[in-house]
Design a protein around this motif. Structure first.
Motif, mmCIF file in Angstrom:
data_model
loop_
_atom_site.group_PDB
_atom_site.id
_atom_site.type_symbol
_atom_site.label_atom_id
_atom_site.label_comp_id
_atom_site.label_asym_id
_atom_site.label_seq_id
_atom_site.Cartn_x
_atom_site.Cartn_y
_atom_site.Cartn_z
ATOM 1 N N VAL A 136 -6.896 15.807 -25.184
ATOM 2 C CA VAL A 136 -5.751 15.297 -25.939
ATOM 3 C C VAL A 136 -4.525 15.308 -25.041
ATOM 4 O O VAL A 136 -4.236 16.303 -24.368
ATOM 5 N N LEU A 165 -6.201 10.311 -27.108
ATOM 6 C CA LEU A 165 -7.435 11.050 -26.891
ATOM 7 C C LEU A 165 -8.299 10.385 -25.822
ATOM 8 O O LEU A 165 -8.281 9.163 -25.675
ATOM 9 N N ALA A 186 -10.301 9.759 -35.665
ATOM 10 C CA ALA A 186 -9.166 9.540 -34.760
ATOM 11 C C ALA A 186 -8.573 8.145 -34.959
ATOM 12 O O ALA A 186 -7.351 7.965 -35.002
ATOM 13 N N TYR A 191 -4.817 7.288 -33.727
ATOM 14 C CA TYR A 191 -4.801 7.822 -32.377
ATOM 15 C C TYR A 191 -5.476 6.844 -31.413
ATOM 16 O O TYR A 191 -6.537 6.293 -31.718
ATOM 17 N N VAL A 193 -7.813 6.022 -28.447
ATOM 18 C CA VAL A 193 -8.967 6.708 -27.866
ATOM 19 C C VAL A 193 -9.464 5.920 -26.654
ATOM 20 O O VAL A 193 -9.697 4.713 -26.745
ATOM 21 N N VAL A 254 -4.424 18.994 -32.489
ATOM 22 C CA VAL A 254 -5.473 18.036 -32.833
ATOM 23 C C VAL A 254 -6.812 18.739 -33.034
ATOM 24 O O VAL A 254 -7.563 18.416 -33.958
ATOM 25 N N PHE A 258 -9.036 18.464 -36.492
ATOM 26 C CA PHE A 258 -10.411 18.002 -36.585
ATOM 27 C C PHE A 258 -11.340 19.106 -37.090
ATOM 28 O O PHE A 258 -12.271 18.856 -37.857
#
Length: 272
Positions: A136, A165, A186, A191, A193, A254, A258
């Motif tokens: 992250v 991420l 995510a 987010y 990725v 994060v 999760f």
């Protein structure tokens, strides 16, 4: 052909082994695990639809945990060179923070890297990695991996910036059951990725440098070292595993997010 006898099944040398965590006798993410199983291969040949169908029926209809340890244990599927399969349930053993539970010479981060590398090796043989390393980066806290040598380390208090991420697998990889869930989660949260298997090497280099620094620092408690090395360009690092769940720094924003979602999923699955 898949041997469907319920009692003692004799199979040859295992070439594919899947380990999935149970929750109160239920297999969460069953559909995702079956999708990942269908994407795997045995000795270069795709897993057959018959094997996937057998595995799903065996889980739902015939495989019942016998005690409390098994209810929250690990479901293991083994396939041999000829495609014959067997399934069993065993107790869950938590993942040690180091490769040697009695030693503090190997940092937590190094062990996560080692597991991720072994999973990538398995992926090259079967098509799917059962575990993957994630990182992250929160904008404004650090630079890139190439600038790691200039980073002072530490963890930012800024949680308002949108996290970015990185998952340490090649682009377009078929992900394992839990990794596919984390990817979807995510994306749902907005987010960004990125798929990049090379970032594992950057983390490994930073981990080695951090380990050498710890040796020089007599006040550093190796037993409580965070899994994010001080020389890395990332704010959090965690491993996502079908067997062990999410393993990483519990203080990470994060990672904690999760982990809480996954724990809630396990409880919800058990109550169904």
């Amino acid at each position: 052909m898949v041997d469907q006898q319920e009692k003692r099944i004799t199979i040859g040398k295992p070439v594919l082994v899947c380990r999935w965590r149970l929750s109160q006798g239920v297999l969460p993410l069953l559909g995702r695990h079956m999708k990942a199983l269908a994407a795997r291969s045995v000795k270069g040949k795709p897993v057959t639809p018959e094997l996937v169908g057998w595995a799903k029926q065996h889980i739902e209809w015939t495989l019942k945990p016998k005690n409390e340890n098994e209810k929250n244990g690990v479901l293991m599927l083994v396939v041999d060179e000829e495609g014959k399969a067997a399934m069993s349930i065993g107790p869950y053993h938590a993942l040690a923070l180091n490769s040697d539970a009695d030693s503090t010479d190997v940092p937590h981060c190094a062990f996560l890297i080692e597991r991720a590398q072994l999973a990538q090796k398995e992926s090259s043989q079967t098509g799917v990695a059962p575990e993957a390393l994630w990182a992250v980066h929160i904008d404004g806290t650090k630079n890139t991996a190439r600038d790691a040598a200039d980073c002072s380390g530490g963890r930012s208090d800024s949680v308002h910036a949108k996290p970015r991420l990185i998952i340490g697998v090649p682009h377009r990889s078929i992900l394992s059951g839990l990794n596919s869930l984390i990817l979807d989660l995510a994306k749902t949260k907005g987010y960004e990725v990125t798929f990049d298997p090379e970032f594992i090497e950057h983390i490994e280099e930073a981990s080695r440098a951090s380990s050498k620094q710890d040796v020089q620092d007599q006040n550093q408690d190796r037993k409580t070292q965070m899994c994010t090395p001080s020389g890395s360009a990332y704010d959090e690092i965690f491993l996502v595993s079908d067997e062990h769940g999410i393993v990483g720094d519990s203080n990470g924003v994060v990672t904690s997010e999760f982990t809480a979602y996954y724990d809630k999923l396990l409880k919800a699955s058990a109550s169904c």
